[in-house]
Design a protein around this motif. Structure first.
Motif, mmCIF file in Angstrom:
data_model
loop_
_atom_site.group_PDB
_atom_site.id
_atom_site.type_symbol
_atom_site.label_atom_id
_atom_site.label_comp_id
_atom_site.label_asym_id
_atom_site.label_seq_id
_atom_site.Cartn_x
_atom_site.Cartn_y
_atom_site.Cartn_z
ATOM 1 N N ILE A 79 0.831 -1.155 0.149
ATOM 2 C CA ILE A 79 -0.070 0.038 -0.062
ATOM 3 C C ILE A 79 0.810 1.250 0.066
ATOM 4 C CG2 ILE A 79 -1.887 1.130 1.038
ATOM 5 C CD1 ILE A 79 -2.538 -1.455 0.144
ATOM 6 N N VAL A 80 0.547 2.275 -1.045
ATOM 7 C CA VAL A 80 1.387 3.328 -1.062
ATOM 8 C C VAL A 80 0.638 4.609 -1.276
ATOM 9 C CG1 VAL A 80 3.259 2.124 -1.939
ATOM 10 C CG2 VAL A 80 1.559 3.161 -3.565
ATOM 11 N N ARG A 81 1.260 5.702 -1.270
ATOM 12 C CA ARG A 81 0.646 6.846 -1.824
ATOM 13 C C ARG A 81 1.302 7.320 -2.854
ATOM 14 N NH1 ARG A 81 0.864 8.311 4.331
ATOM 15 N NH2 ARG A 81 -1.321 8.232 5.131
ATOM 16 N N VAL A 82 0.829 8.526 -3.520
ATOM 17 C CA VAL A 82 1.286 8.804 -4.924
ATOM 18 C C VAL A 82 1.272 10.469 -4.717
ATOM 19 C CG1 VAL A 82 0.748 9.078 -7.323
ATOM 20 C CG2 VAL A 82 0.131 6.884 -6.022
ATOM 21 N N ARG A 83 2.325 10.931 -5.326
ATOM 22 C CA ARG A 83 2.525 12.455 -5.538
ATOM 23 C C ARG A 83 1.442 13.188 -6.247
ATOM 24 N NH1 ARG A 83 7.288 13.982 -4.398
ATOM 25 N NH2 ARG A 83 8.243 12.088 -5.138
ATOM 26 N N ASP A 84 0.931 13.981 -5.494
ATOM 27 C CA ASP A 84 -0.176 14.758 -6.228
ATOM 28 C C ASP A 84 -1.497 14.328 -5.881
ATOM 29 O OD1 ASP A 84 1.648 16.843 -7.326
ATOM 30 O OD2 ASP A 84 1.763 15.819 -8.998
ATOM 31 N N TYR A 85 -1.455 13.157 -5.018
ATOM 32 C CA TYR A 85 -2.779 12.416 -5.114
ATOM 33 C C TYR A 85 -3.311 12.806 -3.306
ATOM 34 C CZ TYR A 85 -3.534 10.563 -9.380
ATOM 35 O OH TYR A 85 -3.636 10.579 -10.743
ATOM 36 N N GLY A 86 -2.445 13.586 -2.578
ATOM 37 C CA GLY A 86 -2.643 13.588 -1.152
ATOM 38 C C GLY A 86 -2.837 12.435 -0.459
ATOM 39 N N GLY A 87 -3.792 12.311 0.442
ATOM 40 C CA GLY A 87 -3.716 11.108 1.402
ATOM 41 C C GLY A 87 -4.105 9.872 0.615
ATOM 42 N N GLN A 88 -4.538 9.789 -0.425
ATOM 43 C CA GLN A 88 -5.372 8.644 -0.985
ATOM 44 C C GLN A 88 -4.159 7.416 -1.199
ATOM 45 O OE1 GLN A 88 -7.628 9.513 -4.734
ATOM 46 N NE2 GLN A 88 -7.187 11.590 -4.407
ATOM 47 N N VAL A 125 1.970 4.895 -12.708
ATOM 48 C CA VAL A 125 2.890 5.796 -12.199
ATOM 49 C C VAL A 125 4.343 5.445 -12.345
ATOM 50 C CG1 VAL A 125 1.167 6.980 -10.687
ATOM 51 C CG2 VAL A 125 2.758 5.163 -9.717
ATOM 52 N N HIS A 126 5.042 6.420 -12.449
ATOM 53 C CA HIS A 126 6.478 6.298 -12.353
ATOM 54 C C HIS A 126 7.189 6.073 -11.083
ATOM 55 C CE1 HIS A 126 6.242 7.807 -16.421
ATOM 56 N NE2 HIS A 126 7.230 7.322 -16.777
ATOM 57 N N LEU A 127 8.016 5.229 -10.801
ATOM 58 C CA LEU A 127 8.655 5.116 -9.507
ATOM 59 C C LEU A 127 8.922 6.317 -8.668
ATOM 60 C CD1 LEU A 127 10.188 3.049 -7.547
ATOM 61 C CD2 LEU A 127 12.112 3.252 -8.949
ATOM 62 N N GLU A 128 9.670 7.286 -9.369
ATOM 63 C CA GLU A 128 9.765 8.451 -8.469
ATOM 64 C C GLU A 128 8.663 9.112 -8.066
ATOM 65 O OE1 GLU A 128 10.092 9.556 -13.062
ATOM 66 O OE2 GLU A 128 10.579 7.702 -11.582
ATOM 67 N N ASP A 129 7.342 8.843 -8.627
ATOM 68 C CA ASP A 129 6.216 9.536 -7.879
ATOM 69 C C ASP A 129 5.583 8.697 -6.821
ATOM 70 O OD1 ASP A 129 6.373 11.770 -9.848
ATOM 71 O OD2 ASP A 129 5.247 10.519 -11.290
ATOM 72 N N MET A 130 6.260 7.652 -6.503
ATOM 73 C CA MET A 130 5.361 6.715 -5.350
ATOM 74 C C MET A 130 6.231 7.204 -4.095
ATOM 75 S SD MET A 130 5.343 3.143 -7.516
ATOM 76 C CE MET A 130 4.525 2.216 -6.086
#
Length: 214
Positions: A79-88, A125-130
Motif C-alpha cells: 500500500i502506497v501513496r502517490v505524489r499529487d494525490y494527497g492522502g489517497q 505511475v513512475h517509480l519516482e512518484d510513489m
C-alpha cells in the motif's frame, strides 16, 4: 589405433550458440561418454559441439543479449501513496520495466500499476512518484494498519448536536471509510479492519436514527 578425438573448440574461442543466436566465449570443456560439452561465459549449462559455431564462420542472424539489473523497491500488494494525490491510498497490482536503447544512450523506466483502495480506480505511475507509507525496518502491512486506522479516528465521530447542525464526517465520508476498511480486511484479513467497519456502520445507524427522530 586412431588418434584420440579432440574438441572442436578451445577455451577462449568466441562462438555463436545457434540455439539462441547469442555470442559467447568458451570458458570450460568437459567430456562425457566421449562427447565434448562446452561451458559458455561461465554459465551453468553445457552445450554440444553441433549447437556451436565459431563467430568467424557464422553467417546467420545474431541476438544481442544484455543483462540489466532493475531495482524494485515496492512489492506487489504493498500500500502506497502517490505524489499529487494527497492522502489517497493505492495498492500495487502490477509493475513493468520499459527499456530504451538508442545510439550513444539508453535508459530504463519502471512503471507501477496501482489500484485505489476506495473505488478500485487504476492508474500507472513512475517509480519516482510513489511514496512509501513510512521508512524503516517494519513491515508494510503493520505500517498500513497503524496509519490507515489512526487517520479516520482523528476525525470527529460525535453524535449530531441537539440543534441539528452537522458535525463530524458526512455520510459519503463514512461510506468511503467503510469501503477502505472493507478492502483492507479482504486483502489482509486483519480483525482490526473488521472492527473499524463495524464502528462505521454503527455511526451510520446513529445518523439514520437521528434523522428518523427529526
Amino acid at each position: 589405433m586412431s588418434a584420440p578425438k579432440r574438441p572442436k573448440f578451445s577455451v577462449g574461442d568466441i562462438v555463436v550458440n545457434t540455439l539462441y543466436g547469442t555470442v559467447g566465449t568458451v570458458t570450460d570443456i568437459q567430456q562425457v561418454d566421449g562427447t565434448f560439452l562446452y561451458e559458455i561465459n561461465h554459465g551453468h549449462s553445457l552445450f554440444a559441439e553441433q549447437t556451436l559455431v565459431l563467430l568467424s564462420e557464422f553467417t546467420g542472424d545474431l541476438w544481442i543479449a544484455e543483462e540489466i539489473e532493475i531495482e524494485l523497491p515496492f512489492f506487489l500488494g504493498e500500500i502506497v501513496r502517490v505524489r499529487d494525490y494527497g492522502g489517497q491510498l493505492f495498492k500495487v497490482v502490477g509493475v513493468r520495466t520499459e527499456i530504451y536503447r538508442y545510439y550513444g544512450e539508453g535508459w530504463e523506466e519502471t512503471i507501477y500499476e496501482l489500484k485505489r483502495l476506495t473505488d478500485g480506480w487504476e492508474i500507472e505511475v513512475h517509480l519516482e512518484d510513489m511514496i512509501p507509507l513510512a521508512d524503516g525496518d517494519g513491515t508494510s502491512v503493520t505500517l498500513v494498519q497503524d496509519i490507515v486506522i489512526a487517520a479516520p479516528m482523528k476525525a470527529s465521530i460525535a453524535l449530531p448536536p441537539a440543534g441539528g447542525e452537522k458535525s463530524g464526517p458526512s455520510v459519503d465520508d463514512l461510506l468511503d471509510m467503510y469501503n477502505d476498511y472493507k478492502a483492507l480486511y479482504e486483502w489482509f484479513g486483519d480483525d482490526q479492519y473488521k472492527r473499524m467497519m463495524e464502528t462505521v456502520v454503527q455511526r451510520l445507524q446513529t445518523i439514520v436514527n437521528y434523522h428518523n427522530r427529526n
